[in-house]
Write a protein that holds these residues in place. Structure first.
Motif, PDB file in Angstrom:
ATOM      1  N   ALA A  48    -108.238 -13.382 -86.321  1.00 45.10           N
ATOM      2  CA  ALA A  48    -107.252 -12.398 -85.544  1.00 45.10           C
ATOM      3  C   ALA A  48    -106.581 -13.225 -84.518  1.00 45.10           C
ATOM      4  O   ALA A  48    -105.391 -13.296 -84.061  1.00 45.10           O
ATOM      5  CB  ALA A  48    -108.069 -11.351 -84.935  1.00 45.10           C
ATOM      6  N   VAL A  49    -107.479 -14.201 -83.877  1.00 43.84           N
ATOM      7  CA  VAL A  49    -106.956 -15.249 -82.697  1.00 43.84           C
ATOM      8  C   VAL A  49    -105.866 -15.917 -83.190  1.00 43.84           C
ATOM      9  O   VAL A  49    -104.877 -16.233 -82.607  1.00 43.84           O
ATOM     10  CB  VAL A  49    -108.020 -15.819 -81.903  1.00 43.84           C
ATOM     11  N   LEU A  50    -106.088 -16.541 -84.169  1.00 40.27           N
ATOM     12  CA  LEU A  50    -105.145 -17.479 -84.931  1.00 40.27           C
ATOM     13  C   LEU A  50    -104.004 -16.836 -85.540  1.00 40.27           C
ATOM     14  O   LEU A  50    -102.699 -17.262 -85.166  1.00 40.27           O
ATOM     15  CB  LEU A  50    -105.914 -18.367 -86.406  1.00 40.27           C
ATOM     16  N   LEU A  51    -104.090 -15.680 -85.862  1.00 39.98           N
ATOM     17  CA  LEU A  51    -102.813 -14.835 -86.191  1.00 39.98           C
ATOM     18  C   LEU A  51    -102.158 -14.534 -84.817  1.00 39.98           C
ATOM     19  O   LEU A  51    -100.745 -14.634 -85.005  1.00 39.98           O
ATOM     20  CB  LEU A  51    -103.080 -13.550 -86.689  1.00 39.98           C
ATOM     21  N   MET A  52    -102.775 -14.132 -83.825  1.00 40.70           N
ATOM     22  CA  MET A  52    -101.858 -14.002 -82.472  1.00 40.70           C
ATOM     23  C   MET A  52    -101.202 -15.024 -82.072  1.00 40.70           C
ATOM     24  O   MET A  52    -100.107 -15.190 -81.539  1.00 40.70           O
ATOM     25  CB  MET A  52    -102.907 -13.342 -81.501  1.00 40.70           C
ATOM     26  N   LEU A  53    -101.623 -16.352 -81.956  1.00 39.17           N
ATOM     27  CA  LEU A  53    -101.401 -17.595 -81.703  1.00 39.17           C
ATOM     28  C   LEU A  53    -100.114 -17.911 -82.481  1.00 39.17           C
ATOM     29  O   LEU A  53     -99.245 -18.367 -81.805  1.00 39.17           O
ATOM     30  CB  LEU A  53    -102.420 -18.630 -81.729  1.00 39.17           C
ATOM     31  N   SER A  54    -100.368 -17.703 -83.936  1.00 43.16           N
ATOM     32  CA  SER A  54     -99.203 -17.913 -84.578  1.00 43.16           C
ATOM     33  C   SER A  54     -98.016 -17.015 -84.148  1.00 43.16           C
ATOM     34  O   SER A  54     -96.771 -17.388 -84.288  1.00 43.16           O
ATOM     35  CB  SER A  54     -99.557 -17.548 -86.261  1.00 43.16           C
ATOM     36  N   ALA A  55     -98.263 -15.744 -84.135  1.00 40.31           N
ATOM     37  CA  ALA A  55     -97.198 -14.961 -83.674  1.00 40.31           C
ATOM     38  C   ALA A  55     -96.338 -15.277 -82.363  1.00 40.31           C
ATOM     39  O   ALA A  55     -95.242 -15.243 -82.181  1.00 40.31           O
ATOM     40  CB  ALA A  55     -97.746 -13.271 -83.518  1.00 40.31           C
ATOM     41  N   LEU A  56     -97.234 -15.895 -81.535  1.00 42.33           N
ATOM     42  CA  LEU A  56     -96.725 -16.194 -80.271  1.00 42.33           C
ATOM     43  C   LEU A  56     -95.960 -17.447 -80.266  1.00 42.33           C
ATOM     44  O   LEU A  56     -94.890 -17.580 -79.756  1.00 42.33           O
ATOM     45  CB  LEU A  56     -97.827 -16.216 -78.905  1.00 42.33           C
ATOM     46  N   SER A  57     -96.466 -18.366 -81.071  1.00 41.70           N
ATOM     47  CA  SER A  57     -95.700 -19.730 -81.269  1.00 41.70           C
ATOM     48  C   SER A  57     -94.299 -19.496 -82.046  1.00 41.70           C
ATOM     49  O   SER A  57     -93.537 -19.796 -81.769  1.00 41.70           O
ATOM     50  CB  SER A  57     -96.438 -20.663 -82.113  1.00 41.70           C
ATOM     51  N   LEU A  58     -94.346 -18.313 -83.065  1.00 42.67           N
ATOM     52  CA  LEU A  58     -93.226 -18.077 -83.596  1.00 42.67           C
ATOM     53  C   LEU A  58     -91.982 -17.327 -82.525  1.00 42.67           C
ATOM     54  O   LEU A  58     -91.005 -17.750 -82.690  1.00 42.67           O
ATOM     55  CB  LEU A  58     -93.511 -17.020 -84.829  1.00 42.67           C
ATOM     56  N   VAL A  59     -92.637 -16.445 -81.942  1.00 40.20           N
ATOM     57  CA  VAL A  59     -91.708 -15.587 -80.982  1.00 40.20           C
ATOM     58  C   VAL A  59     -91.135 -16.841 -80.005  1.00 40.20           C
ATOM     59  O   VAL A  59     -90.000 -16.739 -79.586  1.00 40.20           O
ATOM     60  CB  VAL A  59     -92.514 -14.800 -80.146  1.00 40.20           C
ATOM     61  N   THR A  60     -91.866 -17.724 -79.532  1.00 40.45           N
ATOM     62  CA  THR A  60     -91.518 -18.858 -78.392  1.00 40.45           C
ATOM     63  C   THR A  60     -90.626 -19.741 -79.258  1.00 40.45           C
ATOM     64  O   THR A  60     -89.545 -20.103 -78.535  1.00 40.45           O
ATOM     65  CB  THR A  60     -92.746 -19.676 -78.094  1.00 40.45           C
ATOM     66  N   ALA A  61     -90.664 -20.136 -80.584  1.00 44.36           N
ATOM     67  CA  ALA A  61     -89.514 -21.003 -81.004  1.00 44.36           C
ATOM     68  C   ALA A  61     -88.298 -20.299 -81.304  1.00 44.36           C
ATOM     69  O   ALA A  61     -87.343 -20.816 -81.388  1.00 44.36           O
ATOM     70  CB  ALA A  61     -90.414 -21.288 -82.739  1.00 44.36           C
ATOM     71  N   ARG A  62     -88.649 -18.730 -81.800  1.00 44.70           N
ATOM     72  CA  ARG A  62     -87.306 -18.134 -81.925  1.00 44.70           C
ATOM     73  C   ARG A  62     -86.400 -18.182 -80.668  1.00 44.70           C
ATOM     74  O   ARG A  62     -85.308 -18.486 -80.481  1.00 44.70           O
ATOM     75  CB  ARG A  62     -87.550 -16.727 -82.418  1.00 44.70           C
ATOM     76  N   PHE A  63     -87.274 -17.712 -79.398  1.00 38.75           N
ATOM     77  CA  PHE A  63     -86.700 -17.830 -78.066  1.00 38.75           C
ATOM     78  C   PHE A  63     -85.786 -19.119 -77.917  1.00 38.75           C
ATOM     79  O   PHE A  63     -84.738 -19.204 -77.377  1.00 38.75           O
ATOM     80  CB  PHE A  63     -87.627 -17.348 -77.236  1.00 38.75           C
ATOM     81  N   GLN A  64     -86.659 -20.055 -77.962  1.00 38.42           N
ATOM     82  CA  GLN A  64     -86.083 -21.523 -77.723  1.00 38.42           C
ATOM     83  C   GLN A  64     -84.939 -21.794 -78.641  1.00 38.42           C
ATOM     84  O   GLN A  64     -83.805 -22.428 -78.158  1.00 38.42           O
ATOM     85  CB  GLN A  64     -87.086 -22.937 -78.073  1.00 38.42           C
ATOM     86  N   SER A  65     -84.979 -21.648 -79.908  1.00 38.61           N
ATOM     87  CA  SER A  65     -83.876 -21.486 -80.737  1.00 38.61           C
ATOM     88  C   SER A  65     -82.716 -20.871 -80.368  1.00 38.61           C
ATOM     89  O   SER A  65     -81.555 -21.465 -80.245  1.00 38.61           O
ATOM     90  CB  SER A  65     -84.383 -21.129 -82.337  1.00 38.61           C
ATOM     91  N   ARG A  66     -82.592 -19.525 -79.840  1.00 40.12           N
ATOM     92  CA  ARG A  66     -81.601 -18.987 -79.556  1.00 40.12           C
ATOM     93  C   ARG A  66     -81.013 -19.481 -78.121  1.00 40.12           C
ATOM     94  O   ARG A  66     -79.894 -19.655 -78.066  1.00 40.12           O
ATOM     95  CB  ARG A  66     -82.111 -17.506 -78.931  1.00 40.12           C
ATOM     96  N   GLU A  67     -81.921 -20.085 -77.240  1.00 38.59           N
ATOM     97  CA  GLU A  67     -81.532 -20.759 -76.085  1.00 38.59           C
ATOM     98  C   GLU A  67     -80.570 -21.883 -76.362  1.00 38.59           C
ATOM     99  O   GLU A  67     -79.693 -22.331 -75.872  1.00 38.59           O
ATOM    100  CB  GLU A  67     -82.574 -20.995 -74.989  1.00 38.59           C
ATOM    101  N   LEU A  68     -81.125 -22.551 -77.421  1.00 38.51           N
ATOM    102  CA  LEU A  68     -80.525 -23.862 -77.817  1.00 38.51           C
ATOM    103  C   LEU A  68     -79.072 -23.716 -78.567  1.00 38.51           C
ATOM    104  O   LEU A  68     -78.022 -24.318 -78.156  1.00 38.51           O
ATOM    105  CB  LEU A  68     -81.303 -24.981 -78.453  1.00 38.51           C
ATOM    106  N   ASP A 121     -73.239 -23.577 -77.937  1.00 36.56           N
ATOM    107  CA  ASP A 121     -71.796 -22.995 -77.924  1.00 36.56           C
ATOM    108  C   ASP A 121     -71.187 -23.273 -76.557  1.00 36.56           C
ATOM    109  O   ASP A 121     -70.058 -23.430 -76.511  1.00 36.56           O
ATOM    110  CB  ASP A 121     -72.207 -21.431 -78.037  1.00 36.56           C
ATOM    111  N   ARG A 122     -72.017 -23.041 -75.616  1.00 33.57           N
ATOM    112  CA  ARG A 122     -71.213 -23.412 -74.134  1.00 33.57           C
ATOM    113  C   ARG A 122     -70.847 -24.886 -74.123  1.00 33.57           C
ATOM    114  O   ARG A 122     -69.847 -25.284 -73.599  1.00 33.57           O
ATOM    115  CB  ARG A 122     -72.177 -23.268 -73.054  1.00 33.57           C
TER     116      ARG A 122
END
Length: 101
Positions: free
Chosen positions: A9-29, A34-35
């Motif tokens: 469960a902890v590994l699943l939560m860490l994986s989910a958090l890293s996925l959200v963080t990676a997507r957020f960074q991808s959107r920022e980049l 574009d700018r």
């Protein structure tokens, strides 16, 4: 068995958090790219405009027009030309035979 479930469960939560963080960074980049592309297009447009301005300012007709209007210059003609005859200076000329006096 309970520890294994908690670890998973902890590994699943860490994986989910890293996925959200990676997507957020991808959107920022993506937004940053574009700018920067927009800025590059603007700079390219400015560069082309400056090249056109430089070509316009360097035209002979424009230079002639500014000289006549702003500086009140006129073209020369043979009747307006003064020729001044100068006195030759006493510079030692090498002799034709090549010997020194």
């Amino acid at each position: 068995m309970g520890r294994l479930i908690i670890i998973c469960a902890v590994l699943l939560m860490l994986s989910a958090l890293s996925l959200v963080t990676a997507r957020f960074q991808s959107r920022e980049l993506f937004v940053q790219v574009d700018r920067l592309e927009d800025k590059a297009r603007d700079l390219d447009t400015d560069w082309r405009r400056l090249q056109l301005e430089r070509a316009e300012l360097a035209r002979n007709a424009r230079i002639d027009e500014i000289a006549r209007q702003d500086l009140k210059m006129v073209s020369t003609s043979p009747d307006m030309t003064l020729y001044i005859k100068g006195v030759a200076s006493n510079v030692a000329q090498p002799s034709a035979s090549g010997s020194q006096p």
